[in-house]
Design a protein around this motif. Structure first.
Motif, PDB file in Angstrom:
ATOM      1  N   LYS A  23      43.613  43.498  56.413  1.00 29.26           N
ATOM      2  CA  LYS A  23      42.952  42.421  55.474  1.00 29.26           C
ATOM      3  C   LYS A  23      42.562  41.372  55.818  1.00 29.26           C
ATOM      4  O   LYS A  23      41.521  40.894  55.755  1.00 29.26           O
ATOM      5  CB  LYS A  23      43.762  42.422  54.059  1.00 29.26           C
ATOM      6  N   ARG A  27      38.534  39.638  56.158  1.00 28.14           N
ATOM      7  CA  ARG A  27      38.497  38.362  55.788  1.00 28.14           C
ATOM      8  C   ARG A  27      37.689  37.435  57.052  1.00 28.14           C
ATOM      9  O   ARG A  27      36.630  36.803  56.870  1.00 28.14           O
ATOM     10  CB  ARG A  27      39.595  37.720  55.157  1.00 28.14           C
ATOM     11  N   ILE A  39      33.470  40.627  47.937  1.00 27.80           N
ATOM     12  CA  ILE A  39      34.036  42.022  47.795  1.00 27.80           C
ATOM     13  C   ILE A  39      34.821  42.039  49.023  1.00 27.80           C
ATOM     14  O   ILE A  39      35.581  43.292  49.416  1.00 27.80           O
ATOM     15  CB  ILE A  39      32.977  43.073  47.865  1.00 27.80           C
ATOM     16  N   TYR A  40      34.762  41.250  50.023  1.00 26.98           N
ATOM     17  CA  TYR A  40      35.657  41.346  51.303  1.00 26.98           C
ATOM     18  C   TYR A  40      36.747  40.571  51.232  1.00 26.98           C
ATOM     19  O   TYR A  40      37.476  40.692  52.100  1.00 26.98           O
ATOM     20  CB  TYR A  40      34.734  40.794  52.550  1.00 26.98           C
ATOM     21  N   ARG A  41      37.241  39.893  50.144  1.00 26.97           N
ATOM     22  CA  ARG A  41      38.484  39.192  50.263  1.00 26.97           C
ATOM     23  C   ARG A  41      39.088  38.977  48.723  1.00 26.97           C
ATOM     24  O   ARG A  41      40.168  38.837  48.616  1.00 26.97           O
ATOM     25  CB  ARG A  41      38.177  37.645  50.666  1.00 26.97           C
ATOM     26  N   ASP A  42      38.389  39.276  47.814  1.00 29.88           N
ATOM     27  CA  ASP A  42      38.734  39.025  46.537  1.00 29.88           C
ATOM     28  C   ASP A  42      39.307  40.447  45.604  1.00 29.88           C
ATOM     29  O   ASP A  42      38.215  40.981  45.217  1.00 29.88           O
ATOM     30  CB  ASP A  42      37.796  38.247  45.560  1.00 29.88           C
ATOM     31  N   GLU A  43      40.320  41.024  45.557  1.00 24.83           N
ATOM     32  CA  GLU A  43      40.707  42.141  44.884  1.00 24.83           C
ATOM     33  C   GLU A  43      40.335  42.401  43.903  1.00 24.83           C
ATOM     34  O   GLU A  43      39.665  43.765  43.459  1.00 24.83           O
ATOM     35  CB  GLU A  43      42.282  42.431  45.114  1.00 24.83           C
ATOM     36  N   TYR A  45      37.804  40.699  42.195  1.00 24.76           N
ATOM     37  CA  TYR A  45      36.166  40.914  42.122  1.00 24.76           C
ATOM     38  C   TYR A  45      35.812  42.260  42.679  1.00 24.76           C
ATOM     39  O   TYR A  45      34.886  42.761  41.984  1.00 24.76           O
ATOM     40  CB  TYR A  45      35.839  39.734  42.703  1.00 24.76           C
ATOM     41  N   ALA A  46      36.217  42.690  43.672  1.00 22.71           N
ATOM     42  CA  ALA A  46      35.851  43.971  44.152  1.00 22.71           C
ATOM     43  C   ALA A  46      36.061  45.062  43.082  1.00 22.71           C
ATOM     44  O   ALA A  46      35.428  46.096  43.130  1.00 22.71           O
ATOM     45  CB  ALA A  46      36.676  44.263  45.538  1.00 22.71           C
ATOM     46  N   GLY A  53      38.435  48.029  45.078  1.00 21.12           N
ATOM     47  CA  GLY A  53      39.462  47.172  45.869  1.00 21.12           C
ATOM     48  C   GLY A  53      38.361  46.605  46.727  1.00 21.12           C
ATOM     49  O   GLY A  53      37.268  46.977  47.130  1.00 21.12           O
ATOM     50  N   VAL A  54      39.070  45.723  47.529  1.00 16.59           N
ATOM     51  CA  VAL A  54      38.474  44.819  48.599  1.00 16.59           C
ATOM     52  C   VAL A  54      38.168  46.135  49.894  1.00 16.59           C
ATOM     53  O   VAL A  54      38.580  46.916  50.093  1.00 16.59           O
ATOM     54  CB  VAL A  54      39.283  43.971  49.571  1.00 16.59           C
ATOM     55  N   ARG A  91      38.824  50.553  53.841  1.00 22.07           N
ATOM     56  CA  ARG A  91      39.419  49.430  53.092  1.00 22.07           C
ATOM     57  C   ARG A  91      40.645  49.201  53.938  1.00 22.07           C
ATOM     58  O   ARG A  91      40.939  49.772  54.987  1.00 22.07           O
ATOM     59  CB  ARG A  91      39.962  50.563  51.977  1.00 22.07           C
TER      60      ARG A  91
END
Length: 140
Positions: A23, A27, A39-43, A45-46, A53-54, A91
């Motif tokens: 993870k 980031r 989408i690459y850092r906030d679970e 939001y993704a 998920g991210v 992921r």
């Protein structure tokens, strides 16, 4: 491993290279390329975006394949072309295996030009990146 260890024959395969996708690396990669997409850092939001998920940036997986290529070619080689198609999501926690297979070799101006199929696959074998690369090696 030097690429010359498995050339010049068509059908030869590189040694597979495995990378665990962390993870923190996802980031850092997004930050390094200036991509602020959450989408690459906030679970959360993704998940709300429908991704579950991210996810890792496709270019991160491509970078793993590129590193496999340059490590395989070594200092004596010259990467001429490198292109991929993204075919799946990666992921955090996934283990990506990068590899390639020689599809053609030819002599060109004192160099051996090698064309390869390249790919990155997940731990269950699903390919998430496919593509082609061409590089040249000096003929000894």
């Amino acid at each position: 491993m030097s690429l010359q260890m498995f050339l010049p024959f068509v059908g030869a395969e590189s040694s597979p290279v495995k990378n665990e996708v962390e993870k923190g690396a996802i980031r850092k990669f997004a930050e390094a390329i200036g991509d602020p997409n959450p989408i690459y850092r906030d679970e959360e939001y993704a998940k709300e975006a429908g991704l579950g998920g991210v996810i890792a940036h496709g270019m991160l997986t491509m970078a793993f394949v590129g590193q496999m290529l340059t490590d395989t070619i070594g200092l004596e080689g010259h990467l001429r072309t490198f292109g991929v198609r993204f075919t799946g999501m990666v992921r955090p926690g996934d283990v990506i295996t990068c590899a390639g297979k020689v599809t053609e070799t030819r002599n060109d101006g004192g160099q051996q030009v090698v064309t390869c199929e390249i790919w990155a696959s997940m731990q269950k074998g699903d390919k998430v990146v496919t593509g082609k690369a061409e590089f040249a090696l000096p003929i000894n």
